[in-house]
Design a protein around this motif. Structure first.
Motif, PDB file in Angstrom:
ATOM      1  N   ALA A 332       0.817  -1.219   0.000  1.00 13.29           N
ATOM      2  CA  ALA A 332       0.000   0.000   0.000  1.00 13.29           C
ATOM      3  C   ALA A 332       0.847   1.264   0.000  1.00 13.29           C
ATOM      4  O   ALA A 332       0.512   2.251  -0.672  1.00 13.29           O
ATOM      5  N   ASP A 333       1.974   1.255   0.761  1.00 12.70           N
ATOM      6  CA  ASP A 333       2.801   2.465   0.810  1.00 12.70           C
ATOM      7  C   ASP A 333       3.475   2.743  -0.527  1.00 12.70           C
ATOM      8  O   ASP A 333       3.751   3.895  -0.866  1.00 12.70           O
ATOM      9  N   MET A 334       3.732   1.691  -1.321  1.00 14.99           N
ATOM     10  CA  MET A 334       4.343   1.885  -2.637  1.00 14.99           C
ATOM     11  C   MET A 334       3.328   2.369  -3.662  1.00 14.99           C
ATOM     12  O   MET A 334       3.696   3.040  -4.632  1.00 14.99           O
ATOM     13  N   LEU A 335       2.059   2.020  -3.466  1.00 22.34           N
ATOM     14  CA  LEU A 335       1.032   2.470  -4.398  1.00 22.34           C
ATOM     15  C   LEU A 335       0.969   3.990  -4.462  1.00 22.34           C
ATOM     16  O   LEU A 335       0.675   4.570  -5.507  1.00 22.34           O
ATOM     17  N   GLU A 336       1.261   4.651  -3.327  1.00 18.37           N
ATOM     18  CA  GLU A 336       1.175   6.110  -3.272  1.00 18.37           C
ATOM     19  C   GLU A 336       2.218   6.791  -4.135  1.00 18.37           C
ATOM     20  O   GLU A 336       2.018   7.924  -4.567  1.00 18.37           O
ATOM     21  N   THR A 337       3.337   6.126  -4.378  1.00 17.04           N
ATOM     22  CA  THR A 337       4.423   6.742  -5.152  1.00 17.04           C
ATOM     23  C   THR A 337       4.691   6.003  -6.454  1.00 17.04           C
ATOM     24  O   THR A 337       5.710   6.237  -7.096  1.00 17.04           O
ATOM     25  N   LEU A 338       3.776   5.143  -6.850  1.00 17.79           N
ATOM     26  CA  LEU A 338       4.028   4.268  -7.994  1.00 17.79           C
ATOM     27  C   LEU A 338       4.213   5.038  -9.291  1.00 17.79           C
ATOM     28  O   LEU A 338       4.981   4.618 -10.163  1.00 17.79           O
ATOM     29  N   PHE A 339       3.528   6.181  -9.429  1.00 21.35           N
ATOM     30  CA  PHE A 339       3.604   6.946 -10.668  1.00 21.35           C
ATOM     31  C   PHE A 339       4.615   8.094 -10.578  1.00 21.35           C
ATOM     32  O   PHE A 339       4.604   9.006 -11.400  1.00 21.35           O
ATOM     33  N   GLU A 340       5.477   8.038  -9.572  1.00 20.62           N
ATOM     34  CA  GLU A 340       6.548   9.023  -9.468  1.00 20.62           C
ATOM     35  C   GLU A 340       7.803   8.500 -10.170  1.00 20.62           C
ATOM     36  O   GLU A 340       7.990   7.286 -10.286  1.00 20.62           O
TER      37      GLU A 340
END
Length: 413
Positions: A332-340
């Motif tokens: 879940a924490d990686m989903l927040e920055t996945l499109f960075e």
């Protein structure tokens, strides 16, 4: 030094509370003139003024510092309070009251936090006044401290803004450097590729043919990486991913992308449900790139023994496609920055790119007025792209439908 003093005067003038402070001083004390003064060894400058007695001094105006009591306060570092000059044993013969014609006077020194002297908060009136009272003295002292507090806040804000401007300038320089470097790398890569094409026409042994094939694959990979970095640099420099919306996307274009990926991943299964009932106005090359990135990403990160599912359609004025795969869910924490940029959500040995594919895909979606989303759980990971099919975009195609950019394919992240 002159510029510093002018900056100090300007800083006081930018404090919104100062006019209110001077008004409160005059109304509370009964004085007709109040000012904030910047005082040095050789200058007395009015930074802000309230003048109800026509004293004649305006902001930026100066008095000869040696004619002022403020000059003595600068030396003694103590306030001066005079209720009635004519009855004051110390100041009844003083040259300053006689020169400026006042009978009541109060001046409070203003200090920097480190103890340096800034100037004074002072007030005068031609009539006597009851100033030497605790409430009046404390009010002046409080307002003097408040003025310095605002000056320090301004200094900190200006420093932060200077640092931010510097960081932005350095960031822009770095992005321009990366863009220039990436652009310059194209020339040697093109030369290597051209040389490889010439060698393909020669009679080569099996080892030579294998080596040549490796060289061309490496060149293609390098070109894709350079293109990715160039796209990121364009976005970071504010120009955005270049999009030419004067062409159309068809079902055949998406099927071609699928065929290319099937060739690159011969041991993987890609199940498709592609049904595009109409032409899709867009930048065909960029949407194909987005599509390729998502499907390639699913192949790279999905379970190797499970198929990748691809769906695409046009429905209710919206073009959309989705890509789904099985495998370990994205945290879940990686989903927040996945499109960075430079975000990577797998330790797979196949994940050898530098983490730009999904970022570029999201920027391509944004440039088309579309959206790109992701969900990930135990039952699988799914990316989906949605783009409104506007009439304006269709009209924009016109006679230029055949004008197409050269394909700018990029493999998946």
């Amino acid at each position: 030094m002159v510029n510093d003093l002018e900056a100090d005067v300007s800083a006081v003038s930018r404090i919104d509370a100062v006019p209110a402070i001077l008004e409160v001083i005059c109304r509370t004390s009964g004085m007709g003139f109040a000012a904030v003064a910047r005082v040095t060894e050789d200058r007395w400058i009015a930074c802000a003024v309230r003048d109800d007695i026509n004293f004649g001094l305006k902001p930026g105006g100066e008095l000869k510092v040696e004619t002022t009591i403020c000059n003595e306060i600068r030396a003694s570092r103590k306030e001066v309070v005079i209720d009635h000059v004519a009855e004051d044993s110390v100041y009844c013969q003083h040259h300053t009251p006689a020169m400026y014609g006042f009978q009541s006077y109060i001046s409070m020194p203003i200090f920097y936090p480190d103890g340096r002297f800034f100037g004074t908060l002072c007030s005068i009136d031609p009539s006597p006044a009851k100033l030497n009272r605790p409430e009046i003295v404390k009010m002046f002292r409080l307002f003097a401290d408040l003025i310095m507090f605002h000056l320090q806040a301004q200094d900190k804000l200006e420093l932060a803004q200077d640092n931010l401007r510097h960081e932005r300038d350095m960031a822009a320089r770095r992005e321009r450097f990366v863009a220039t470097l990436s652009h310059d790398l194209r020339n040697p890569l093109a030369a290597i590729d051209a040389g490889a094409e010439i060698l393909k026409m020669e009679s080569l042994g099996s080892r030579g043919a294998t080596a040549l094939q490796m060289i061309q694959r490496s060149v293609q990979r390098m070109v894709a990486l350079v293109d990715d970095v160039l796209d990121v640099a364009r976005v970071r420099l504010g120009t955005g991913v270049p999009v030419v919306r004067r062409n159309i996307l068809t079902q055949a274009d998406l099927e071609q992308v699928i065929d290319e990926l099937r060739s690159a991943w011969p041991d993987r299964e890609i199940r498709t449900a592609v049904a595009i009932s109409r032409d899709v106005p867009c930048d065909r090359s960029r949407i194909s790139q987005l599509f390729s990135n998502l499907v390639g990403n699913a192949l790279a990160h999905g379970a190797s023994d499970a198929p990748v599912h691809v769906e695409a359609n046009c429905r209710d004025g919206v073009f959309e496609f989705s890509v789904a795969n099985q495998g370990t869910p994205i945290p879940a924490d990686m989903l927040e920055t996945l499109f960075e940029p430079f975000s990577r959500h797998s330790n797979s040995h196949q994940n050898s790119r530098i983490g730009l594919g999904l970022y570029i895909a999201s920027e391509v979606a944004r440039a088309h007025g579309g959206t790109l989303h992701v969900s990930s759980a135990e039952d699988g990971t799914r990316f989906w792209f949605r783009m409104p099919l506007s009439q304006e975009a269709e009209n924009d195609i016109g006679d230029n439908a055949g004008h197409d950019r050269s394909d700018d394919k990029a493999n998946a992240d």
